[in-house]
Structure formats: structure tokens, C-alpha cells
Design a protein around this motif. Structure first.
Motif, short mmCIF file in Angstrom:
data_model
loop_
_atom_site.label_atom_id
_atom_site.label_comp_id
_atom_site.label_asym_id
_atom_site.label_seq_id
_atom_site.Cartn_x
_atom_site.Cartn_y
_atom_site.Cartn_z
N ILE A 137 -14.81 -7.84 24.66
CA ILE A 137 -15.31 -7.00 23.55
C ILE A 137 -15.37 -7.82 22.27
O ILE A 137 -16.36 -7.77 21.52
N LYS A 138 -14.33 -8.63 22.06
CA LYS A 138 -14.35 -9.45 20.83
C LYS A 138 -15.47 -10.49 20.89
O LYS A 138 -16.11 -10.79 19.88
N ARG A 139 -15.72 -11.03 22.10
CA ARG A 139 -16.80 -12.01 22.24
C ARG A 139 -18.15 -11.34 21.94
O ARG A 139 -18.98 -11.88 21.20
N ALA A 140 -18.35 -10.14 22.50
CA ALA A 140 -19.60 -9.41 22.23
C ALA A 140 -19.72 -9.13 20.74
O ALA A 140 -20.78 -9.30 20.13
N ALA A 141 -18.60 -8.73 20.13
CA ALA A 141 -18.61 -8.41 18.69
C ALA A 141 -19.03 -9.64 17.88
O ALA A 141 -19.82 -9.54 16.94
N ARG A 142 -18.52 -10.81 18.29
CA ARG A 142 -18.89 -12.04 17.57
C ARG A 142 -20.39 -12.32 17.68
O ARG A 142 -21.04 -12.71 16.73
N ARG A 143 -20.92 -12.08 18.87
CA ARG A 143 -22.37 -12.32 19.04
C ARG A 143 -23.18 -11.37 18.18
O ARG A 143 -24.20 -11.74 17.60
N ILE A 144 -22.72 -10.12 18.13
CA ILE A 144 -23.43 -9.12 17.32
C ILE A 144 -23.37 -9.54 15.85
O ILE A 144 -24.39 -9.53 15.13
N VAL A 145 -22.19 -9.97 15.41
CA VAL A 145 -22.01 -10.39 14.02
C VAL A 145 -22.88 -11.62 13.72
O VAL A 145 -23.51 -11.70 12.67
N SER A 146 -22.94 -12.59 14.67
CA SER A 146 -23.80 -13.76 14.39
C SER A 146 -25.25 -13.36 14.24
O SER A 146 -25.96 -13.93 13.40
N ALA A 147 -25.71 -12.42 15.08
CA ALA A 147 -27.11 -12.00 14.95
C ALA A 147 -27.33 -11.37 13.57
O ALA A 147 -28.36 -11.57 12.93
N ARG A 148 -26.35 -10.63 13.11
CA ARG A 148 -26.42 -10.00 11.79
C ARG A 148 -26.42 -11.06 10.69
O ARG A 148 -27.22 -11.02 9.75
#
Ligand code: ASP
Ligand code: MG
Length: 427
Positions: A23-34
Motif C-alpha cells: 500500500i505504501k509503495r502504491a501510495a508513493r507511485r500515486i504521489v510521484s504522478a501527482r
């Protein structure tokens, strides 16, 4: 309002949100896209095997769980993922808001456990994006405005949620993050030398999903084709390009055959001694359609005996077998008896180039024959050939066809400048 082209929809599958680390890895990817300047909507699936566990929990209570309540139960899995991912993103210093399917405006019909999206009222998503926030949407679910009940979209339905939202927002791409690195020329667990396909057309992907490729839900591909949403199917564990699913006009020159797909989760129903008169097949398949049973391969011959009775066989998803048998039973006096094979296998060859290249079917049958695999039923479309075969021969059939059509990693494409190695020898 944001520019049309800076909205990205990112969907994460169950293994990509399985535990806290994922979940944290997915969250990081989402944040990088942002942080790269996009407005981001992320659609999440339920964690790991949690949907299977919820289904099992229901069957511990009841043999025929009430479909409305099943949807109440199953829709919780995706909500858990979204709330947790939202917490992770907020800890990373960004603002994220999780929404249920209903809050996100996913409106469906009221067919519980298999609902279809009929509208996406994306005002709340747009409003939240407008406040510079990241939106997390619980996949696989919606609400029926008729019944005012929560619905789910069928297994794998988060893909369809993501594509529908991408279409409604005019997103530049719908990224599907998963545990494989893309779409392959065959299931790499069966064919270790399978090739990752850089590009697949909507038509090919539709046939592949319909014939057993699990990577994208069939309806999501249908939706993407209807609304021209580019899909990028890629790994959530490594940062490499995956497979693009695009209109055929954008996929350029391609090999004749793209992939071998298979399934072993289907059953066959044979209606024995059907009266040979107009309207009978119509009655059978209308009743099945009304019960929401999807039928795949159908075979019926004109009777040769004097009794004018035919046998009619068709295949269905194994989950639908009990319903299919009930439905035919309820039709009364149309046949002698109904026989079922609970587990059948199916192997299919898909490729847009088949349209203009004769001889592919002959080669499929020849390869299966050489391998002593008996073909029980055949069905074709302009770009697909499917054979029903014994379930325990599926692996062997996939490997043999993949090799015979030279679809592996080291395959040379037809536009190979040396011209020495055609992709499909002997066609
Ligand atoms: N969680 C649901 C399933 O396992 C929906 C999805 O993952 O897309 O089928
Ligand atoms: Mg999935």
C-alpha cells in the motif's frame, strides 16, 4: 478547470495493495504522478485475496447468498484499500480523499454481482481534483439509482471502474498497475519464454480477455474501445513500460498471430434430443440471457436421424453452471435430458492478421492433432480460433501452439529487415 490531458487514472490490483508495504509503495507511485504535475485519480482493488475470503465467508453462512447482501459484503474490500492508501498519502504530505463507488458517482443497473455501469457522474471527483487533492476510488462497485442499492461489477471489475472514470474525465491514459509486467503472448507461468507485447489493439485484447487472459476484465476493454481510452497495463513493482492497448489504427504493422490464451474455468452443457423446430434455440438462449448467463461456444448440428432431434452444446463460466441447468430445467419439455461437463479446457489463438492470412485454423488443428489432443468443439471469429479440449491437456496445447506459431521472446517479427525469418513459418 484542469487541462484535459493532465488527468491520469491509476488502478492498482489486489496484489499491488496486499499488505502495508505494498500500500505504501502504491501510495508513493500515486504521489510521484501527482508531483510530476498530474491530477490523479487512483482506483484500488481489494487487498490480496480478500474478495475470495469474503465470498467464502458468505458461503459459510448460506448456500445461496442473497445477491444484494453479497454486494454489500464484497464492496467493503475495496473501501478498506482506499482508506488505508489515503492515510499513507496523507502521511506523505499530500491530501487524498477516499470515495466509495457510489460517492464517486458510479451509477449502475441493478443486476447484483454483475452490474453494468450506465453513467459516471464525476462532479464530486472533479470538484476534489479542483481542490488539488488526490482522489481514491473504491473499484468494482457502484450504486443502482433504481434500487438505491450498492452493486458490484463482477470479478475483476475494478479495471472497468478505472476505465469508466478515465473516460468520464477525458484522462490521457488509464494505467492498470498489476503483478505482471504487461500482456504476454501466453501465460508466462505456462510458457516461460512468452513475449511481453508492447502494443495490442482493442479488438485483440477483447478476444484475449474473452478467451481467458486474466490481465484485464473483458468489460473494461469493451468500455475502453467504446470511449477510446488508451490503457497502459504495467507492473506496480518495477518502473518499466508495459503493454499499451490502443485502437487498431495506432498499432502499426503486426505479426499475424499475437497470443495464445487459455481457460479451464468453464463448463459445458449439452441439451440432448432438442426438438428440431423454429424458435427452440431462441427460447433456450433468451432464458439464459435473462438469467445473466454468458454463453460462449455453441454447437448444434442439423439432425440426421428420422426422429428430428438435435443435440445442442454450449459452454458457460463454471460459476454459472448451476443457473444454466436450472434455467433449462424450467423450460420444460424441450429436450430429453441435460448433460454437463463441469470442467472443460479451452485454448485460443488471437491475432488481427488472421483476417487476411488463410491457413491459421488449419495449422492450429494440425498442431493439436500432432500432439494427440482431441478437439471437442471449435469456434471462430475473424481474429480468433478457439478449441474446446480436455482440461488436463490445456497446458500442453498452449505450449505446443506457442512454439508452432513462434510467438516467443526470440521470435522475429515480419518486418524483420533481413526477411529471413517469417514469424509463422509454413503459412
Ligand atoms: N476485488 C474484486 C475481485 O477480486 C474486483 C477486482 O479486483 O477488480 O474480483
Ligand atoms: Mg484484476
Amino acid at each position: 478547470m484542469p487541462e484535459r490531458d493532465d488527468i491520469v487514472v491509476m488502478k492498482f490490483g489486489g496484489t499491488s495493495v496486499a499488505g502495508p508495504q505494498e500500500i505504501k509503495r502504491a501510495a508513493r507511485r500515486i504521489v510521484s504522478a501527482r508531483e510530476a504535475g498530474n491530477r490523479v485519480v487512483a482506483v484500488l482493488s481489494a487487498r490480496g485475496k480478500s474478495t475470495d475470503e469474503l465470498v467464502a465467508a458468505a458461503f459459510e453462512i448460506s448456500d445461496r447468498p442473497d445477491p444484494r447482501e453479497m454486494d454489500m459484503l464484497l464492496s467493503t474490500g475495496e473501501r478498506i484499500s482506499c482508506a488505508l492508501a489515503s492515510m499513507a498519502i496523507n502521511d506523505m504530505g499530500h491530501k487524498a480523499v477516499s470515495l466509495t463507488g457510489s460517492q464517486a458517482g458510479i451509477v449502475t443497473d441493478s443486476s447484483h454481482t454483475k452490474a453494468r455501469i450506465i453513467d459516471v457522474r464525476a462532479d464530486r471527483i472533479k470538484e476534489t481534483l479542483g481542490k488539488e487533492q488526490i482522489v481514491l476510488v473504491a473499484g468494482f462497485q457502484g450504486v443502482s439509482t433504481d434500487s438505491r442499492d450498492v452493486t458490484t461489477l463482477g470479478r475483476g471489475g475494478s479495471d472497468t471502474t478505472a476505465v469508466a472514470i478515465a473516460a468520464a474525465l477525458g484522462a490521457s491514459v488509464c494505467e492498470i498497475y498489476t503483478d505482471v509486467t504487461g500482456v504476454f503472448s501466453a501465460d508466462p507461468r505456462i510458457v516461460p519464454g512468452a513475449r511481453k507485447l508492447p502494443v495490442v489493439s482493442y479488438e485483440e485484447m477483447l478476444e484475449m480477455s474473452a478467451s481467458g487472459a486474466k490481465v484485464l476484465q473483458l468489460r473494461s476493454v469493451e468500455y475502453a474501445r467504446n470511449y477510446n481510452v488508451p490503457i497502459h497495463c504495467r507492473s506496480s513493482f518495477e518502473d518499466l513500460p508495459g503493454t499499451l492497448v490502443l485502437p487498431e489504427s495506432e498499432t502499426m504493422e503486426r505479426p499475424i498471430i499475437t497470443a495464445v490464451t487459455h481457460s479451464d474455468d468453464e463448463s459445458r452443457v449439452t441439451v440432448v434430443g432438442v426438438r428440431d423446430e423454429p424458435g427452440i434455440a431462441g427460447r433456450i438462449f433468451t432464458a439464459l440471457a435473462e438469467a445473466n448467463v454468458n454463453v460462449d461456444v455453441i454447437i448444434q448440428n442439423e439432425p440426421v436421424g428420422d426422429d428430428a432431434l438435435a443435440d445442442l452444446s454450449f459452454t458457460v463460466d463454471r460459476d454459472d453452471l448451476p443457473t444454466a441447468v436450472d434455467v433449462i430445467g424450467e423450460l420444460g419439455e424441450i429436450s430429453h435430458s441435460v448433460r454437463t461437463d463441469e470442467r472443460i479446457g479451452k485454448v485460443s489463438i488471437v491475432g488481427a492478421g488472421m483476417r487476411t492470412n488463410p491457413g491459421v485454423a488449419a495449422k492450429v488443428f494440425e498442431v493439436l492433432g500432432r500432439e494427440h489432443i482431441n478437439i471437442e468443439m471449435i469456434s471462430t471469429s475473424p481474429i480468433k480460433i478457439s478449441c474446446v479440449i480436455p482440461a488436463d491437456e490445456v497446458k500442453h496445447a498452449v505450449q505446443s501452439l506457442h512454439a508452432a506459431f513462434d510467438l516467443g521472446d526470440d521470435a522475429i517479427l515480419p518486418d524483420d529487415p533481413t526477411g529471413e525469418n517469417p514469424t509463422v513459418p509454413g503459412l
